[in-house]
Design a protein around this motif. Sequence first.
Motif, PDB file in Angstrom:
ATOM      1  N   TYR A 155     -10.175 -64.400 -25.404  1.00  0.00           N
ATOM      2  CA  TYR A 155     -10.959 -64.539 -24.197  1.00  0.00           C
ATOM      3  C   TYR A 155     -11.795 -63.431 -23.987  1.00  0.00           C
ATOM      4  CZ  TYR A 155      -8.653 -69.075 -23.459  1.00  0.00           C
ATOM      5  OH  TYR A 155      -8.046 -70.350 -23.565  1.00  0.00           O
ATOM      6  N   GLY A 156     -12.808 -63.510 -23.921  1.00  0.00           N
ATOM      7  CA  GLY A 156     -13.758 -62.477 -23.788  1.00  0.00           C
ATOM      8  C   GLY A 156     -13.958 -62.315 -22.302  1.00  0.00           C
TER       9      GLY A 156
ATOM     10  N   VAL B 197     -10.496 -58.169 -21.877  1.00  0.00           N
ATOM     11  CA  VAL B 197     -10.329 -59.315 -22.999  1.00  0.00           C
ATOM     12  C   VAL B 197      -8.762 -59.678 -23.009  1.00  0.00           C
ATOM     13  CG1 VAL B 197     -10.500 -59.643 -25.300  1.00  0.00           C
ATOM     14  CG2 VAL B 197     -12.249 -58.470 -24.222  1.00  0.00           C
ATOM     15  N   HIS B 198      -8.408 -60.809 -23.298  1.00  0.00           N
ATOM     16  CA  HIS B 198      -7.020 -61.513 -23.419  1.00  0.00           C
ATOM     17  C   HIS B 198      -6.837 -61.886 -24.700  1.00  0.00           C
ATOM     18  CE1 HIS B 198      -6.282 -61.268 -18.989  1.00  0.00           C
ATOM     19  NE2 HIS B 198      -7.635 -61.089 -18.906  1.00  0.00           N
ATOM     20  N   LEU B 199      -5.636 -61.904 -25.441  1.00  0.00           N
ATOM     21  CA  LEU B 199      -5.296 -62.835 -26.323  1.00  0.00           C
ATOM     22  C   LEU B 199      -4.352 -63.598 -25.772  1.00  0.00           C
ATOM     23  CD1 LEU B 199      -4.522 -63.427 -29.196  1.00  0.00           C
ATOM     24  CD2 LEU B 199      -2.882 -61.433 -29.346  1.00  0.00           C
ATOM     25  N   VAL B 200      -4.383 -64.946 -26.075  1.00  0.00           N
ATOM     26  CA  VAL B 200      -3.531 -65.886 -25.306  1.00  0.00           C
ATOM     27  C   VAL B 200      -2.919 -66.841 -26.423  1.00  0.00           C
ATOM     28  CG1 VAL B 200      -3.422 -67.764 -23.753  1.00  0.00           C
ATOM     29  CG2 VAL B 200      -5.151 -66.041 -23.222  1.00  0.00           C
TER      30      VAL B 200
ATOM     31  N   VAL C 287      -1.712 -61.571 -23.220  1.00  0.00           N
ATOM     32  CA  VAL C 287      -1.997 -60.164 -23.440  1.00  0.00           C
ATOM     33  C   VAL C 287      -3.487 -59.706 -22.861  1.00  0.00           C
ATOM     34  CG1 VAL C 287      -1.810 -58.223 -25.074  1.00  0.00           C
ATOM     35  CG2 VAL C 287      -0.775 -60.330 -25.714  1.00  0.00           C
ATOM     36  N   LYS C 288      -3.032 -58.992 -21.869  1.00  0.00           N
ATOM     37  CA  LYS C 288      -4.352 -58.321 -21.244  1.00  0.00           C
ATOM     38  C   LYS C 288      -4.562 -56.854 -21.699  1.00  0.00           C
ATOM     39  CE  LYS C 288      -6.294 -57.747 -16.486  1.00  0.00           C
ATOM     40  NZ  LYS C 288      -6.003 -57.705 -14.903  1.00  0.00           N
ATOM     41  N   PHE C 289      -5.584 -56.978 -22.506  1.00  0.00           N
ATOM     42  CA  PHE C 289      -6.279 -55.702 -22.786  1.00  0.00           C
ATOM     43  C   PHE C 289      -6.675 -54.660 -21.723  1.00  0.00           C
ATOM     44  CE2 PHE C 289      -5.460 -58.009 -26.667  1.00  0.00           C
ATOM     45  CZ  PHE C 289      -4.960 -57.332 -27.687  1.00  0.00           C
TER      46      PHE C 289
END
Length: 259
Positions: A69-70, A57-60, A89-91
């Motif tokens: 983004y899932g 999951v990413h926070l962009v 942010v790549k979790f």
Amino acid sequence: MGDLGRGVLYPDEQAAFVELDRRAPRAELARFVEFYWHVRWNVAEPYETKVLSHPNVHLVFEEPAPYVYGVHRSLFVRRLEGRGQVLGVKFRPGWFRPFIDVAVSELADRRVPAEEFFGPAVEDVCRAVLKADGPDEMIALAEGFLLPRLPEPDPVAEEVAGMVERIVARPALFRVDQAAEALHVSTRTLQRLFAEYVGASPKWVMRRARLHEAAARADQGDDVDWAALADELGYCDQSHLIRDFTATVGVPPARYARS
């Protein structure tokens, strides 16, 4: 200009006008965040960048608003125009679950306004991030926002992250029951954990690992023995690899390698 990274298709073509910088998180965030990525582009004509996404999951932080983004289970395509930049942010796989109140599978193939998970303050941070002077300042702002919002450590998330890591490291794994046996859990437990924490099925993660490896081999520029690679990756034959690759990427692997 850095390596565009595994999963980015046509990397040599994109490197002409796309810059990618990846940075590791500070120690306090390393449990949750795999890395930050900063992309800057400058294109004379609209260009579609294509990515074989990972089980993350990413926070962009982007214009016009920040999004979460899932896992994108098909081919991810983004249209680039003019000049621009984003910070992502790549979790780590599994580690976005402690931030939210729903299973991560609810986010699959979706782009959700970040405000739904992080509140309205994320909008102000996004504007500051995109006005910042370079990746270091952008990341510092993002980390300053995330640090006070970190959830409690989740031992199940850590377990799931390890499961994903082991599957990705073994792209020849082909069946879910094989993966479950290697991970010492039941097939049903593995599927449940991946729906809850990863947002994609174990079968998808295994298939995507094979496609990443096939694309990476093609990107090396050498002649690829596709029959040998199909055997190495656990396909029943070369035709199976070609069908799998073509169904997702849109072209057969040999044609992709020549592009």
